[in-house]
Design a protein around this motif. Structure first.
Motif, mmCIF file in Angstrom:
data_model
loop_
_atom_site.group_PDB
_atom_site.id
_atom_site.type_symbol
_atom_site.label_atom_id
_atom_site.label_comp_id
_atom_site.label_asym_id
_atom_site.label_seq_id
_atom_site.Cartn_x
_atom_site.Cartn_y
_atom_site.Cartn_z
ATOM 1 N N SER A 255 -3.008 7.193 -13.755
ATOM 2 C CA SER A 255 -1.586 6.912 -13.999
ATOM 3 C C SER A 255 -1.039 5.952 -12.947
ATOM 4 C CB SER A 255 -0.766 8.201 -13.969
ATOM 5 O OG SER A 255 -1.139 9.054 -15.010
ATOM 6 N N ILE A 256 -1.523 6.089 -11.723
ATOM 7 C CA ILE A 256 -1.065 5.182 -10.655
ATOM 8 C C ILE A 256 -1.470 3.752 -10.999
ATOM 9 C CG2 ILE A 256 -1.227 4.606 -8.214
ATOM 10 C CD1 ILE A 256 -1.777 7.542 -7.617
ATOM 11 N N GLU B 256 0.537 2.602 -14.368
ATOM 12 C CA GLU B 256 1.999 2.501 -14.414
ATOM 13 C C GLU B 256 2.648 1.961 -13.147
ATOM 14 O OE1 GLU B 256 3.972 5.751 -16.726
ATOM 15 O OE2 GLU B 256 1.987 6.642 -16.479
ATOM 16 N N ILE B 257 1.943 2.042 -12.029
ATOM 17 C CA ILE B 257 2.517 1.492 -10.797
ATOM 18 C C ILE B 257 1.858 0.159 -10.457
ATOM 19 C CG2 ILE B 257 2.898 1.878 -8.327
ATOM 20 C CD1 ILE B 257 4.489 3.771 -10.174
ATOM 21 N N VAL C 17 0.108 12.479 -8.261
ATOM 22 C CA VAL C 17 -0.114 11.847 -9.568
ATOM 23 C C VAL C 17 -1.579 11.408 -9.665
ATOM 24 C CG1 VAL C 17 0.534 9.902 -11.032
ATOM 25 C CG2 VAL C 17 2.277 11.085 -9.690
ATOM 26 N N PHE D 235 8.708 8.451 3.519
ATOM 27 C CA PHE D 235 8.086 7.455 4.390
ATOM 28 C C PHE D 235 9.124 6.603 5.103
ATOM 29 C CE2 PHE D 235 5.284 8.416 0.894
ATOM 30 C CZ PHE D 235 4.014 8.469 1.450
ATOM 31 N N ASN E 123 9.115 3.202 0.159
ATOM 32 C CA ASN E 123 8.026 3.144 -0.823
ATOM 33 C C ASN E 123 8.452 3.574 -2.221
ATOM 34 O OD1 ASN E 123 6.453 2.352 1.284
ATOM 35 N ND2 ASN E 123 5.433 4.325 1.576
ATOM 36 N N PRO F 159 1.443 -2.949 -13.952
ATOM 37 C CA PRO F 159 2.634 -3.682 -14.403
ATOM 38 C C PRO F 159 3.150 -4.660 -13.350
ATOM 39 C CG PRO F 159 2.874 -1.329 -14.821
ATOM 40 C CD PRO F 159 1.640 -1.487 -13.997
ATOM 41 N N GLN F 160 3.116 -4.248 -12.087
ATOM 42 C CA GLN F 160 3.592 -5.145 -11.032
ATOM 43 C C GLN F 160 2.604 -6.269 -10.773
ATOM 44 O OE1 GLN F 160 5.819 -3.276 -7.678
ATOM 45 N NE2 GLN F 160 4.796 -1.429 -8.366
ATOM 46 N N GLU G 101 0.459 5.035 -1.721
ATOM 47 C CA GLU G 101 0.464 6.277 -0.935
ATOM 48 C C GLU G 101 1.548 7.223 -1.431
ATOM 49 O OE1 GLU G 101 0.840 5.320 3.174
ATOM 50 O OE2 GLU G 101 -1.319 4.992 3.398
ATOM 51 N N ALA G 102 2.726 6.665 -1.754
ATOM 52 C CA ALA G 102 3.817 7.512 -2.239
ATOM 53 C C ALA G 102 3.407 8.193 -3.543
ATOM 54 C CB ALA G 102 5.074 6.673 -2.440
ATOM 55 N N ALA G 103 2.768 7.432 -4.425
ATOM 56 C CA ALA G 103 2.333 8.000 -5.712
ATOM 57 C C ALA G 103 1.265 9.070 -5.487
ATOM 58 C CB ALA G 103 1.804 6.899 -6.621
ATOM 59 N N GLN G 104 0.342 8.801 -4.561
ATOM 60 C CA GLN G 104 -0.695 9.796 -4.249
ATOM 61 C C GLN G 104 -0.075 11.044 -3.650
ATOM 62 O OE1 GLN G 104 -3.127 7.404 -1.683
ATOM 63 N NE2 GLN G 104 -4.601 6.927 -3.299
ATOM 64 N N LYS H 185 0.826 -1.198 0.000
ATOM 65 C CA LYS H 185 0.000 0.000 0.000
ATOM 66 C C LYS H 185 0.868 1.258 0.000
ATOM 67 C CE LYS H 185 -3.575 1.628 3.034
ATOM 68 N NZ LYS H 185 -2.906 1.941 4.298
ATOM 69 N N GLY H 186 2.051 1.165 0.590
ATOM 70 C CA GLY H 186 2.936 2.320 0.679
ATOM 71 C C GLY H 186 3.299 2.907 -0.676
ATOM 72 N N GLN H 187 3.461 2.037 -1.677
ATOM 73 C CA GLN H 187 3.793 2.549 -3.018
ATOM 74 C C GLN H 187 2.674 3.423 -3.554
ATOM 75 O OE1 GLN H 187 5.107 -0.150 -6.045
ATOM 76 N NE2 GLN H 187 5.997 -1.496 -4.515
ATOM 77 N N HIS I 240 9.910 -1.300 -9.912
ATOM 78 C CA HIS I 240 10.114 -1.607 -11.333
ATOM 79 C C HIS I 240 10.701 -0.415 -12.088
ATOM 80 C CE1 HIS I 240 6.269 0.220 -10.749
ATOM 81 N NE2 HIS I 240 5.943 0.230 -12.024
#
Lengths: 221, 245
Positions: free
Chosen positions: A136-137, A140-141, A132, B88, B92, A144-145, A125-128, A121-123, B96
Motif C-alpha cells: 500500500s505504501i 498509494e504514497i 501500513v 516526526f 512527514n 503517485p508522487q 517512515e511515517a507510513a511504516q 524518506k520521512g514520508q 498529495h
C-alpha cells in the motif's frame, strides 16, 4: 527543373499521399506498442530494481545497463538479421517493437527510479510507523508522487523513442520513412521525403511543446 | 502493572560508532517521559528503536508486555507499529492527501476500516487537535504548526497505546511551537503514554512525569522534572542545563 518542382512537387506529393498515410499509420502502431510495452515493463523493472529480491535487482540493473548502452540500430539489426540463424524469424514490425521496447523500458526504469528516490524518506517512515503494509505504501504514497515527478522526463523520452521508430525502415518495415523512400524511388522525385518530414514535424513539434509545458507546470508548486 | 514500554540492555552500533550504550528504561501507562540531552547523544536513535525504524544489535524492547518483532517479521512488526504512534520533526505528511486523508489512510489500509468510518475517526481526531476547519486542506496549504497537529491526529487515529515524539517542535517557527506543545500537554493530561524527545524545557518542567537525560549514547540520569531542573544529580546534566537555560 525548378526548385519547387524538385522538392515541393505538390502533384507528386498528392499522388503518393495514400502510400505515405499507410506508412504513417504503421509508424503510429509501432509507436503505440513501444510506448505502452516499454512504459509498463519499465515501471516493473524499476520496482524490481528498488524493491525486489537480490536476484531481481541484479537482473534489473543488468537489463537497464545493457539496453541503455546498446545502439538501437545495432539491436534492431541483430534481432532481424541474426536471430533467424537461431531459428527465430520475426517480422520487421515485431523486430522493431522488441528492440525499441527493450531500450525504452530501460530509460523508463531510470526515470521512474529518479522519481521514486526524490520522495522524502520521512514520508515512507511515517507510513511504516503507522503499520501500513509495504504494497500500500508503494501503490498509494510512492508511485503517485513518483509518477508526477517523472512525467516531464518520461514524456521527453517518449518523444525520443517515437522519433527512433524511423529506424524500423532499415528492417523493411513499411513505416512512414520506408514508404517515403519507396515513393521517392517510384516517382524519381525527393518531394515524398519532404512530405514525410513535414508529417513527422506536424506530430512531434506539438509533442516537444508539451514537454516544455509539463516541465514548467511541474516547477510550479 | 505491565509497563507500556520496557527497554532492557539496548545496544546499537552504526558501523564502529557505539550509538546506544546499555539503555534500560521502563515507561508506565499514562506516563509522560521527556528525553533530553545534547545533539548526538542518541535521543532520536533511541526513540526510533522503539518502533524499529532503527534496528539494534542487542537488548530487548517490549510494548505492553509483548516483545517488539524483528525487522524481518514484516506482518507482526506492522501490527505492533499500529500500537505505537509516532510524530516526526519534519511532520512527514503525505502531500498529495488532504488532512482528513492523511489521518484516515492508515485506518483503511492497515486495519481495513471502511472509508466512512475512517473519515469519521479522522474528523474526530482533527477536531481534537483543533483543526476541524482545515480538514479538506492539503499540507501545503497549512502552516508548520497546523501540519504538525495533523501529524499528531494522524498518529492518534490508530488509537495507539504509546505516542513517540521525535523533536516535534524543532522545525517550527517560534510562534507555532506553543500550539503544538499545548496539544501535547492536552494529550498527556488525558492520560496518553508519551515519550518525547524535545529541547522544550518549559514543556518538560510542566508536563513530564520524568526527565531522562542522555549523553554520548548513555542514560546519565532519570529524575522527576522538579528535581532534574533544580538539582540535577550529574555534572553533565548541570553543564547541559547551564548551557540551554
Amino acid at each position: 527543373m525548378t526548385f519547387i518542382e524538385t522538392f515541393l512537387n505538390l502533384e507528386v506529393m498528392a499522388r503518393v499521399l495514400p502510400m505515405l498515410l499507410r506508412g504513417f499509420v504503421n509508424t503510429l502502431l509501432l509507436a503505440a506498442a513501444v510506448l505502452t510495452i516499454g512504459a509498463v515493463a519499465g515501471v516493473a523493472i524499476c520496482l524490481a530494481r528498488l524493491y525486489g529480491p537480490k536476484w531481481a535487482r541484479v537482473l534489473a540493473i543488468a537489463w537497464i545497463d545493457l539496453f541503455r548502452a546498446i545502439p538501437i540500430l545495432v539491436l534492431l539489426i541483430l534481432i532481424y538479421y541474426a536471430l533467424p540463424f537461431a531459428g527465430i524469424r520475426l517480422s520487421g514490425y515485431w523486430s522493431a517493437v522488441i528492440a525499441l521496447s527493450c531500450v525504452f523500458s530501460a530509460f523508463t526504469a531510470e526515470v521512474f527510479r529518479a522519481g521514486i528516490e526524490a520522495i522524502p524518506k520521512g514520508q515512507i517512515e511515517a507510513a511504516q510507523a503507522l503499520g501500513v503494509p509495504g504494497r500500500s505504501i508503494i501503490a498509494e504514497i510512492i508511485l503517485p508522487q513518483a509518477f508526477r515527478i517523472a512525467i516531464p522526463s518520461h514524456t521527453s523520452n517518449s518523444v525520443a523513442i517515437a522519433k527512433d521508430t524511423s529506424l524500423a525502415s532499415v528492417v523493411a518495415m513499411p513505416d512512414l520513412l520506408k514508404q517515403a523512400t519507396d515513393a521517392q524511388a517510384l516517382t524519381a522525385n525527393p518531394s515524398p521525403l519532404i512530405a514525410a518530414a513535414l508529417i513527422y514535424l506536424a506530430v512531434l513539434l506539438p509533442a516537444v511543446r508539451l514537454v516544455h509545458w509539463l516541465e514548467r507546470r511541474m516547477k510550479a508548486p | 502493572m505491565t509497563p507500556a514500554v520496557h527497554i532492557a540492555g539496548l545496544q546499537k552500533w552504526y558501523g564502529g560508532f557505539h550509538a546506544l550504550k546499555d539503555i534500560t528504561l521502563t515507561v508506565d501507562p499514562g506516563e509522560t517521559v521527556v528525553i533530553c540531552g545534547p545533539s548526538g547523544s542518541g535521543k532520536s536513535t533511541l526513540i526510533r528503536c522503539i518502533n524499529r525504524l532503527e534496528d539494534f544489535q542487542q537488548g530487548r524492547i517490549q510494548i505492553g508486555g509483548a516483545p517488539l518483532p524483528g525487522p524481518r517479521e514484516g506482518r507482526a512488526l506492522a501490527a505492533m507499529r499500529q500500537r505505537v504512534g509516532m510524530v516526526f520533526q519534519s511532520f512527514n505528511l503525505f502531500p498529495h492527501f488532504t488532512a482528513t486523508e492523511n489521518c484516515s489512510w492508515a485506518l483503511r489500509r492497515a486495519r481495513g476500516v471502511p472509508e466512512a468510518e475512517a473519515r469519521d475517526t479522522a474528523l474526530r481526531l482533527l477536531d481534537r487537535v483543533h483543526l476541524r476547519d482545515h480538514a479538506d486542506k492539503r499540507p501545503a496549504q497549512l502552516s508548520g504548526g497546523q501540519q504538525q497537529r495533523v501529524a499528531i491526529a494522524r498518529a492518534l487515529c490508530m488509537n495507539p497505546e504509546v505516542m513517540l515524539f521525535d523533536e516535534p517542535t524543532s522545525a517550527l517557527d517560534p510562534e507555532m511551537v506553543k500550539e503544538v506543545l499545548d496539544v501535547m500537554a492536552e494529550l498527556a493530561e488525558a492520560g496518553m503514554t508519551m515519550i518525547c524527545v524535545t529541547h522544550e524545557m518549559g514543556f518538560a518542567r510542566r508536563v513530564a512525569d520524568r526527565v531522562v537525560f542522555m549523553d554520548q549514547g548513555r542514560i546519565i540520569e532519570t529524575n522527576p522534572p522538579e528535581r532534574f531542573f533544580s538539582a540535577p544529580s550529574s555534572a553533565r546534566a548541570q553543564a547541559f542545563l547551564a548551557q540551554i537555560l
